[in-house]
Design an enzyme around this catalytic site. Structure first.
Site, PDB file in Angstrom:
ATOM      1  N   TYR A  51       0.808  -1.291  -0.020  1.00  0.00           N
ATOM      2  CA  TYR A  51      -0.135   0.029   0.156  1.00  0.00           C
ATOM      3  C   TYR A  51       0.889   1.459  -0.023  1.00  0.00           C
ATOM      4  CZ  TYR A  51      -4.116  -3.021   1.321  1.00  0.00           C
ATOM      5  OH  TYR A  51      -5.072  -3.981   1.367  1.00  0.00           O
ATOM      6  N   PHE A 202     -13.406  -4.062   0.548  1.00  0.00           N
ATOM      7  CA  PHE A 202     -14.353  -3.397  -0.602  1.00  0.00           C
ATOM      8  C   PHE A 202     -15.760  -3.336  -0.084  1.00  0.00           C
ATOM      9  CE2 PHE A 202     -11.353  -3.772  -4.346  1.00  0.00           C
ATOM     10  CZ  PHE A 202     -10.334  -2.769  -3.755  1.00  0.00           C
ATOM     11  N   PRO A 203     -15.921  -3.140   1.344  1.00  0.00           N
ATOM     12  CA  PRO A 203     -17.379  -3.708   1.816  1.00  0.00           C
ATOM     13  C   PRO A 203     -18.551  -2.474   1.307  1.00  0.00           C
ATOM     14  CG  PRO A 203     -16.195  -2.320   3.545  1.00  0.00           C
ATOM     15  CD  PRO A 203     -15.182  -2.906   2.364  1.00  0.00           C
ATOM     16  N   LEU A 204     -18.024  -1.351   0.753  1.00  0.00           N
ATOM     17  CA  LEU A 204     -18.864  -0.175   0.132  1.00  0.00           C
ATOM     18  C   LEU A 204     -18.663  -0.443  -1.483  1.00  0.00           C
ATOM     19  CD1 LEU A 204     -18.398   2.648   2.626  1.00  0.00           C
ATOM     20  CD2 LEU A 204     -20.037   0.774   2.480  1.00  0.00           C
ATOM     21  N   ALA A 205     -17.994  -1.310  -2.116  1.00  0.00           N
ATOM     22  CA  ALA A 205     -17.768  -1.407  -3.542  1.00  0.00           C
ATOM     23  C   ALA A 205     -17.136  -0.363  -4.096  1.00  0.00           C
ATOM     24  CB  ALA A 205     -19.293  -1.802  -4.109  1.00  0.00           C
ATOM     25  N   GLY A 207     -17.201   2.543  -2.863  1.00  0.00           N
ATOM     26  CA  GLY A 207     -17.873   3.769  -2.663  1.00  0.00           C
ATOM     27  C   GLY A 207     -19.227   3.762  -3.165  1.00  0.00           C
ATOM     28  N   LEU A 208     -19.574   2.712  -4.053  1.00  0.00           N
ATOM     29  CA  LEU A 208     -20.907   2.749  -4.823  1.00  0.00           C
ATOM     30  C   LEU A 208     -22.033   2.342  -3.798  1.00  0.00           C
ATOM     31  CD1 LEU A 208     -19.837   0.666  -8.011  1.00  0.00           C
ATOM     32  CD2 LEU A 208     -20.421   3.123  -7.868  1.00  0.00           C
ATOM     33  N   GLY A 211     -23.949   5.373  -1.065  1.00  0.00           N
ATOM     34  CA  GLY A 211     -25.300   6.377  -1.026  1.00  0.00           C
ATOM     35  C   GLY A 211     -25.111   7.912  -1.560  1.00  0.00           C
ATOM     36  N   LYS A 212     -23.993   7.988  -2.208  1.00  0.00           N
ATOM     37  CA  LYS A 212     -23.404   9.153  -2.909  1.00  0.00           C
ATOM     38  C   LYS A 212     -23.675   9.255  -4.495  1.00  0.00           C
ATOM     39  CE  LYS A 212     -20.201  10.149   0.805  1.00  0.00           C
ATOM     40  NZ  LYS A 212     -18.880  10.539   0.852  1.00  0.00           N
TER      41      LYS A 212
END
Length: 305
Positions: A51, A202-205, A207-208, A211-212
């Protein structure tokens, strides 16, 4: 914050993914995110030696100095690096070399959870586990885990560890979210059967699932998705993906919750999930992720999908 177990380690159910450190974030902005995470009760910090091409570990080492004992440091080895490519892999001699280098960068005398980043088909898993067992016996590593392993690879690794009587993988870190559910019937199920903790990345894919994002609207500036090459955006942001996001949003809102809350709740109702590691580029994102994790409906209520 609630804690769960990764082997002998107690970890916060929301962890901080540190893949932005040293890349998208400089040291000053990294410090702000880390301070926010500590203030919110996050104890699990998940990084890797690739990273930021080692800068994530370096930043963590400096910023956590004097606060090391209050956190669980997880790092990884054996992934692709700009300076090495995949040369190191999981060869026993490289395992020790990589661990010693991570210990120096992290400014610590032990790695709490040391994870093989990707399987190495050129090295027998028993050989890698033998080298990791030596590090555990020396006290330089407390627990070991793996990442990007299939159910078959988890079974093979567990069998090798039990045959030798040495350290075994106590966790697996794979991609899992409401837009990428394939691992439910593979790694997640096998982890549960083997008594391993599961750490979804990647729990939020990307950022998809935050909710934004809205179909037909410009992608929010500065987001990971906005930075994707056009070809990848076209491949990923299909009508089927937008349909799914809108369906999930309706599902959450009908229950008085947000898509972000649903993303965390769905994962945290899966029995082997120990911690949901989400990256952040600002303190506000850290606070939002922690707040979203507080919705804990019965698993049967959000068995969706």
């Amino acid at each position: 914050m609630e804690t769960r177990r990764v082997g002998s380690l107690g970890v916060s159910v929301v962890g901080l993914g540190c893949n932005n450190f040293g890349g998208r974030l400089d040291e000053e902005r990294t410090r702000a995110v880390i301070d926010a995470a500590l203030g919110e009760g996050i104890t699990l910090f998940d990084t890797a030696d690739n990273y930021g091409n080692t800068r994530s570990e370096e930043f963590l080492g400096r910023i956590l100095e004097g606060r090391r004992d209050g956190v669980v440091l997880a790092t990884k080895f054996g992934g692709w690096r700009e300076d090495l490519g995949r040369e190191g892999g999981a060869r026993p001699e490289y395992v020790r070399e990589a661990a010693e280098a991570s210990l120096r960068r992290l400014r610590t005398d032990r790695i709490d959870l040391y994870q093989l980043h990707t399987p190495d088909e050129t090295t027998p898993i028993a050989d890698t586990l033998g080298a990791l067992d030596e590090l555990v016996r020396e006290g330089k590593v407390r627990e070991i885990g793996c990442s990007n392993f299939t159910a078959a690879e988890l079974r093979q690794a567990d069998g090798a560890a039990r045959a030798s009587g040495g350290a075994r993988f106590v966790s697996v870190q794979n991609e899992l979210n409401l837009l990428a559910t394939d691992d439910v019937d593979d790694g997640l199920s096998k982890a549960a059967r083997l008594g391993m903790a599961y750490i979804p990345y990647f729990p939020l894919a990307s950022g998809l699932l935050a909710g934004k994002f809205r179909r037909g609207e410009p992608l929010p500036a500065g987001t990971r998705v906005a930075g994707w090459p056009a070809e990848r955006r076209d491949e990923q942001l299909t009508d089927a993906t937008w349909d799914r996001i809108e369906e999930l949003t309706r599902f959450a809102e009908e229950r008085g919750h947000s898509l972000l809350e649903l993303a965390f709740a769905w994962l945290l109702t899966k029995e082997p999930v120990a911690s949901v590691i989400a990256g952040a580029t600002a303190p506000e994102q850290v606070a939002a992720n922690v707040a979203a994790s507080r919705w804990r409906p019965p698993a049967s209520e959000i068995a969706y999908p």
